[in-house]
Design an enzyme around this catalytic site. Structure first.
Site, PDB file in Angstrom:
ATOM      1  N   ALA A 251       0.839  -1.201   0.000  1.00 15.56           N
ATOM      2  CA  ALA A 251       0.000   0.000   0.000  1.00 15.56           C
ATOM      3  C   ALA A 251       0.870   1.245   0.000  1.00 15.56           C
ATOM      4  CB  ALA A 251      -0.913   0.015   1.212  1.00 15.56           C
ATOM      5  N   ASP A 252       0.502   2.192  -0.837  1.00 13.00           N
ATOM      6  CA  ASP A 252       1.111   3.510  -0.764  1.00 13.00           C
ATOM      7  C   ASP A 252       0.306   4.427   0.149  1.00 13.00           C
ATOM      8  OD1 ASP A 252       3.423   4.078  -3.020  1.00 13.00           O
ATOM      9  OD2 ASP A 252       2.150   2.359  -3.462  1.00 13.00           O
ATOM     10  N   ARG A 253      -0.983   4.131   0.270  1.00 15.99           N
ATOM     11  CA  ARG A 253      -1.825   4.910   1.186  1.00 15.99           C
ATOM     12  C   ARG A 253      -3.083   4.117   1.496  1.00 15.99           C
ATOM     13  NH1 ARG A 253      -2.401  10.958   1.905  1.00 15.99           N
ATOM     14  NH2 ARG A 253      -0.622  11.041   0.474  1.00 15.99           N
ATOM     15  N   ALA A 261      -4.760   2.635  -1.781  1.00 19.88           N
ATOM     16  CA  ALA A 261      -4.059   2.997  -3.012  1.00 19.88           C
ATOM     17  C   ALA A 261      -2.768   2.200  -3.102  1.00 19.88           C
ATOM     18  CB  ALA A 261      -3.759   4.490  -3.029  1.00 19.88           C
TER      19      ALA A 261
END
EC number: 5.3.1.23
Length: 372
Positions: A251-253, A261
């Site tokens: 996950a990036d966010r 995301a």
């Protein structure tokens, strides 16, 4: 021994990083001498992966505070503090989607605001905190692996019945994306170490090929049984291979409601997991959880240059760099770097503090994060 993509000498305050643009054909470490070098390395994807981006950004500024020549311990505390804050804001512009970077920037700006004492003491506090950030990330990733292994052994039917399972993953979430061990790939490493993993299937992850270039490189390096497939093979693979019990992504966010995301292609994997009744889990440190952003629709999605889709880089038979055009000249290109998996399709979010699961179909990440 897993790969070491970030090498920081705490004594001499020097930083080198593995140039991921040269992988898998060359393993070359490049020096990062200041925050300008850090910004460019992040923007050009010499380093990538949300945790690694944040670490390299902060360490690049740590190096600059010692060797950069733009700031001195003889200056006033206000001057040094202003320099650090300005450089942090600059570094934050390198890649906008990953929350780890913005969180790290916010954390270190708070250090500047709250640390009392001289300019020299402020610099020392920054250096100490930046090194601790590097060390903590490795341990956090090992904890993610541990909690992910435990969750899979309880919740994936094949594993719960004592059988080996296979896993599917996308992009690169291992030692090359973190300070070491990895998030989603850290769970896969833990499965392998525990004798639970039959095989991991890695998506090539077009258009930047992080799966074929980087994840495959790590898996071969560590001797983990692995098979590379194209992104478009995922549905056929899941229909054919019943032993794939879980899809594990990084996950990036991760936002307040659990929307996650991650690398473009993650959304379609969450849909496929739901269709084929396979578990879909996210592996991310709590620093990737952004409770200020309500849903995936509010996430700024970075768009990358068209050339990354229309050209492919590699080496020729003599291992010389080669760029090949693979698209019709003049074609328009849409190239988002990320998409997001909706929380409704996510079974669990595995962090270094434990596993967040839904209650009544909803994640309560604000409570989870504050409790941990």
């Amino acid at each position: 021994m897993s790969l070491e993509a970030i090498r920081y000498d705490e004594k001499n305050h020097t930083l080198t990083i593995l140039d991921q643009l040269r992988l898998p054909h060359e393993s070359e470490y490049v020096p990062i001498n200041n925050s300008d070098d850090g910004w460019k390395a992040i923007k050009d994807m010499v380093v990538r992966g949300a945790p690694a981006i944040a670490i390299v950004a902060i360490l690049s500024l740590a190096v600059e505070l010692v060797h950069g020549g733009k700031v001195s311990r003889d200056q006033t505390r206000a001057e040094v503090g202003s320099f650090i804050s300005d450089r942090l804001d600059y570094l934050n512009t390198s890649r906008p989607t990953a929350v780890n970077l913005s969180d790290a920037v916010g954390s270190f700006k708070k250090l500047v605001q709250t640390q009392t004492g001289s300019a020299s003491e402020l610099i020392e506090a920054f250096l100490s905190a930046s090194h601790k950030m590097l060390l903590d990330d490795v341990q956090d990733n090992k904890n993610i692996g541990k909690y992910g292994l435990e969750w899979i052994q309880k919740n994936v039917p094949q594993a719960a019945n004592g059988h080996k399972i296979s896993a599917l993953t996308i992009c690169n979430t291992g030692s090359l994306a973190t300070a070491g061990y990895g998030t989603a790939l850290g769970i896969i490493r833990a499965l392998h170490e525990a004798g639970v993993l039959e095989r991991v299937y890695a998506l090539e992850t077009r258009p930047y090929n992080q799966g074929s270039r980087l994840t495959a490189y790590e898996l071969v390096h560590d001797g983990i049984p692995a098979t590379l497939v194209t992104d478009s093979m995922a549905a056929a693979l899941l229909r054919k291979n019943k032993d794939i019990g879980v899809i594990i992504v990084g996950a990036d966010r991760v936002v307040l409601n659990g929307d996650t995301a991650n690398k473009i292609g993650t959304f379609q994997l969450s849909i496929l997991a739901n269709h084929f009744d396979r578990k879909f889990i996210v592996a991310a440190p709590t620093t990737s959880i952004d409770v200020q952003t309500k849903s995936g629709e509010d996430i700024e999605i970075e768009e990358r240059p068209a050339i990354e889709l229309t050209q492919v880089k590699g080496v020729d038979a003599n291992k010389q760099p080669l760029t090949v055009s693979v698209a019709a000249p003049g074609i328009e290109v849409w190239n988002p770097a990320f998409d997001y998996a909706p929380y409704k399709l996510i079974d669990a979010i595995v962090t270094e503090k434990g596993v967040a699961e839904k209650t009544g179909g909803e994640f309560n990440l604000k409570e989870f994060k504050s409790a941990n």
